[in-house]
Design a protein around this motif. Structure first.
Motif, PDB file in Angstrom:
ATOM      1  N   GLU A   1       3.889   1.428  -1.266  1.00 35.57           N
ATOM      2  CA  GLU A   1       4.475   1.496  -2.615  1.00 35.57           C
ATOM      3  C   GLU A   1       3.457   2.035  -3.618  1.00 35.57           C
ATOM      4  OE1 GLU A   1       5.692  -2.564  -3.038  1.00 35.57           O
ATOM      5  OE2 GLU A   1       7.748  -2.163  -2.348  1.00 35.57           O
ATOM      6  N   ARG A   2       2.198   1.666  -3.453  1.00 35.32           N
ATOM      7  CA  ARG A   2       1.147   2.191  -4.338  1.00 35.32           C
ATOM      8  C   ARG A   2       0.997   3.700  -4.150  1.00 35.32           C
ATOM      9  NH1 ARG A   2      -4.514  -0.530  -3.549  1.00 35.32           N
ATOM     10  NH2 ARG A   2      -4.324   0.519  -1.524  1.00 35.32           N
ATOM     11  N   SER A   3       1.087   4.159  -2.903  1.00 37.78           N
ATOM     12  CA  SER A   3       1.006   5.591  -2.631  1.00 37.78           C
ATOM     13  C   SER A   3       2.141   6.330  -3.325  1.00 37.78           C
ATOM     14  CB  SER A   3       1.056   5.844  -1.124  1.00 37.78           C
ATOM     15  OG  SER A   3       1.032   7.223  -0.834  1.00 37.78           O
TER      16      SER A   3
ATOM     17  N   HIS B   1       1.355   6.565  -6.999  1.00 38.86           N
ATOM     18  CA  HIS B   1       0.362   7.602  -7.279  1.00 38.86           C
ATOM     19  C   HIS B   1       1.015   8.980  -7.326  1.00 38.86           C
ATOM     20  CE1 HIS B   1      -3.262   5.082  -5.648  1.00 38.86           C
ATOM     21  NE2 HIS B   1      -3.014   4.823  -6.912  1.00 38.86           N
TER      22      HIS B   1
ATOM     23  N   GLN C   1       0.819  -1.212   0.000  1.00 38.02           N
ATOM     24  CA  GLN C   1       0.000   0.000   0.000  1.00 38.02           C
ATOM     25  C   GLN C   1       0.852   1.262   0.000  1.00 38.02           C
ATOM     26  OE1 GLN C   1      -2.353  -0.951   3.449  1.00 38.02           O
ATOM     27  NE2 GLN C   1      -4.114  -1.628   2.242  1.00 38.02           N
TER      28      GLN C   1
ATOM     29  N   HIS D   1      -5.946   7.955  -5.551  1.00 41.98           N
ATOM     30  CA  HIS D   1      -5.021   8.055  -4.422  1.00 41.98           C
ATOM     31  C   HIS D   1      -5.772   8.177  -3.101  1.00 41.98           C
ATOM     32  CE1 HIS D   1      -1.315   8.983  -2.365  1.00 41.98           C
ATOM     33  NE2 HIS D   1      -1.686  10.219  -2.063  1.00 41.98           N
TER      34      HIS D   1
END
Length: 228
Positions: free
Chosen positions: A178-180, A183, A176, A206
């Protein structure tokens, strides 16, 4: 806290310190705060403490309950949905305006901020998530500044400074986080291309992702939490 002259000045400083402790989670949801406790900790009289707690209650960081006293506010699932849905509406528009108005200097500053955010990688230790939280506030503030929309920025300010928002990073798993990061990097690409629609869609994703992460593991998210 350094002693200063004037009750109003002391109250203002106490407000800032207590607010930051709530935002950072040092004073957790449901924790009871007393005038005596705060006054003793900061070596001051109870009058400025009373004023600081009163203002924090008015601003929604604390609640007063008869027979319980002054408590750090807790958030229900519904309240979290409402807060993040408000952020989606406002901050996605801010991202759109930022893409249309940001200059090279603003892009450079945003890129440096994101470099700092990712400096330790996807480290979800307490120390690093607190560090990232501070830097993330700056990243989003820079986007708001670049949007050149004082009205939208003013409305967003209160929502994004709520402690439940600022503690989101503490809930993230490594994927999560890394996803942030991804984004943020895609937002930078949208800004470089001056593509407002792209920036708006990424910001929407995001914030929805942040809401999902928070609601996955929020022990205080129930229908009986305090209202502002």
């Amino acid at each position: 806290m350094k002693q200063v002259n004037g009750t109003a000045t002391v109250a203002h400083e106490l407000y800032a310190v207590i607010r930051e402790r709530i935002v950072n989670g040092l004073y957790g949801q449901g924790m009871r705060l007393t005038e005596q406790q705060i006054a003793a900790e900061f070596n001051t009289s109870r009058t400025p403490v009373r004023e600081a707690l009163r203002q924090l209650t008015a601003d929604g960081f604390l609640v007063f309950k008869p027979n319980s006293g002054t408590l750090v506010r807790e958030w229900s699932t519904q309240q979290i949905h409402e807060l993040f849905d408000l952020r989606v509406l406002i901050e996605s528009e801010i991202a759109l305006h930022a893409a249309e108005h940001i200059d090279d200097a603003g892009l450079s500053e945003l890129t440096k901020a994101q470099d700092e955010i990712e400096a330790r990688g996807a480290d979800i230790s307490e120390e690093n998530t607190v560090r990232i939280g501070h830097l993330n506030r700056r990243f989003h503030a820079l986007i708001a500044q670049a949007s050149d929309s004082e009205r939208l920025t003013s409305v967003l300010s209160n929502a994004i400074e709520q402690p439940i928002v600022q503690r989101t990073f503490r809930r993230y798993t490594v994927p999560q986080l890394e996803r942030s990061f991804a984004h943020h990097r895609e937002l930078l690409d949208a800004f470089r291309s001056r593509n407002g629609a792209w920036a708006k869609s990424i910001m929407t994703c995001h914030i929805h992702a942040a809401k999902f992460a928070l609601l996955q593991d929020n022990p205080h998210a129930d229908d009986n939490a305090d209202t502002p």
